[in-house]
Design a protein around this motif. Structure first.
Motif: not given
Length: 432
Positions: A163-170, A394-410
């Protein structure tokens, strides 16, 4: 050309442990940028509601065409902030977002990159991916300064979440904001925690914060309080005398909270959407609109946050859960949701496994004792609350939430490292 540059600069920003991730990480960003255009063109049919990638592209073409007509007019449009004059009026009237600062910021950036590639959509997307990658590599390097032995785990968390590299790349806002967030994290750590290269790191922090402020200010609002709290903990821990450290802790805490509040109110003062006097109303409007209007089966309803303590207690936990751990697999309605559901399931599994393995109270103690963990989880929770209450589907949520995902998983990987006790000494990795 992009790959040639990447191979040229790779030795400057990698070591023998991280160099193998540099080009693959860049490659998945490029795949995400190209894939985004393909999905929007052939899956969504080339047309979606306002805010999508082709709207940015089509409106940036107006600026590109203005350069063909008059360099002066094109340059004015590229530097404009909503102003109109005889040179730009005819072109600006064709740009529906000309008076919308956040969207027009992206349009101008797309137009600038378009000048370098004859306004080719795919190449503009690759430029956005490159900008995003630069910030995320800075984020990756910052985590490695703290835990150099987790180079593989951090690579997964920062670069290889689909999700991060898909929505956070284009060609979207999200690519620029997550890249800027990476630079903000890097600059903030160097300026306020390491206190090294203050002029350069301070400039990086300011520029990154300005970009986020210009595009998605709520990311900055979510980052600021946990970051200031992080500074408080770090400085308080450096006091060697236990009695003095305990006495100064409330003072540092009050200063941190006051700084976060002042920063948040000043940043949003007068903003029609994020002024603290209006943010509750905005949240209600967004939630009602999205949950009532979206009929695709991807909507969710957690209630309305009206600013009261009771609504905070009722909606808050649901908002955090929906942002971190949903959609569940049985809520999937389309392929994009399936991707997000798989990632959410992994987050659930890793979180529960660690809590059960270590114990609830020991886990909380570990989080509170490590400043970086405290920061990561506070940022993730604050951000999850914000996007969870304002998305509605969920369609918008998957885009909106990508900034937190690397921090949470890290943060999950960091906690895991404290229980595994790696055989290789960290000090050996620091010398790499």
């Amino acid at each position: 050309m992009f790959y040639a540059i990447a191979y040229w600069v790779r030795p400057l920003f990698t070591n023998r442990f991280t160099e193998k991730y540099f080009v693959p990480a860049l490659t998945v960003k490029f795949i995400g940028a190209i894939g985004l255009g393909i999905i929007y063109q052939y899956y969504y049919g080339g047309g979606r509601p306002s805010g999508d990638t082709f709207n940015y592209y089509n409106q940036s073409k107006v600026i590109y065409e203005a350069f063909d007509y008059s360099f002066k007019a094109g340059l004015k449009l590229l530097l404009a902030n909503g102003e109109l004059d005889i040179d730009t009026h005819n072109f600006a009237s064709k740009i529906s977002w000309y008076h919308s600062p956040t969207e027009y910021f992206i349009i101008k950036l797309a137009a600038f990159f378009g000048l370098l590639c004859f306004q080719t959509y795919t190449v503009i997307g690759l430029f956005f991916a490159l900008v995003s990658f630069s910030g995320m590599w800075a984020m990756y390097r910052t985590f490695l300064k703290l835990f150099p032995h987790l180079y593989k785990e951090f690579a997964i968390a920062v670069f290889f979440l689909p999700s991060v590299f898909f929505w956070g790349s284009g060609l979207l806002k999200d690519s620029i904001t997550i890249g800027a967030l990476g630079w903000l994290f890097y600059g903030f750590y160097a300026t306020f925690i390491q206190k090294k290269k203050l002029l350069l790191s301070g400039l990086l922090t300011f520029v990154a914060a300005y970009v986020i402020y210009s595009v998605k200010i709520y990311i900055l609002l979510s980052f600021l309080p946990p970051a200031l709290f992080w500074v408080f903990i770090e400085n308080n821990n450096k006091i060697k005398n236990v009695a003095i450290r305990n006495l100064t802790k409330p003072v540092f805490l009050l200063i941190g909270l006051a700084g976060a509040y002042i920063g948040a109110t000043r940043l949003t003062e007068g903003d029609r959407r994020y002024d603290l006097d209006k943010i509750t109303q905005t949240s209600q409007i967004n939630t009602i609109y999205l949950t009532e209007q979206v009929k695709t089966g991807s909507a969710y309803n957690i209630g309305i946050f009206d600013g009261s303590i009771s609504s905070l207690l009722k909606v808050g936990p649901q908002a955090v859960i929906v942002a971190l751990y949903r959609p569940f697999l049985w809520e999937v309605r389309n392929p994009v949701m399936l991707l997000s559901a798989i990632e959410a399931s992994i987050f659930i599994f890793l979180t529960l496994r660690f809590f059960f393995k270590t114990g609830f109270f020991k886990t909380l103690k570990l989080i509170s004792s490590k400043p970086i963990l405290t920061f990561c989880f506070l940022f993730s929770i604050v951000f999850a609350f914000g996007v969870g209450t304002n998305s509605g589907n969920f369609g918008t949520l998957v885009r909106y939430k990508i900034p937190l995902m690397p921090f949470y998983l890290s943060a999950l990987y960091i906690m895991q490292s404290y229980t595994k006790r790696p055989k290789k000494l960290v000090r050996l990795l620091k010398t790499a």
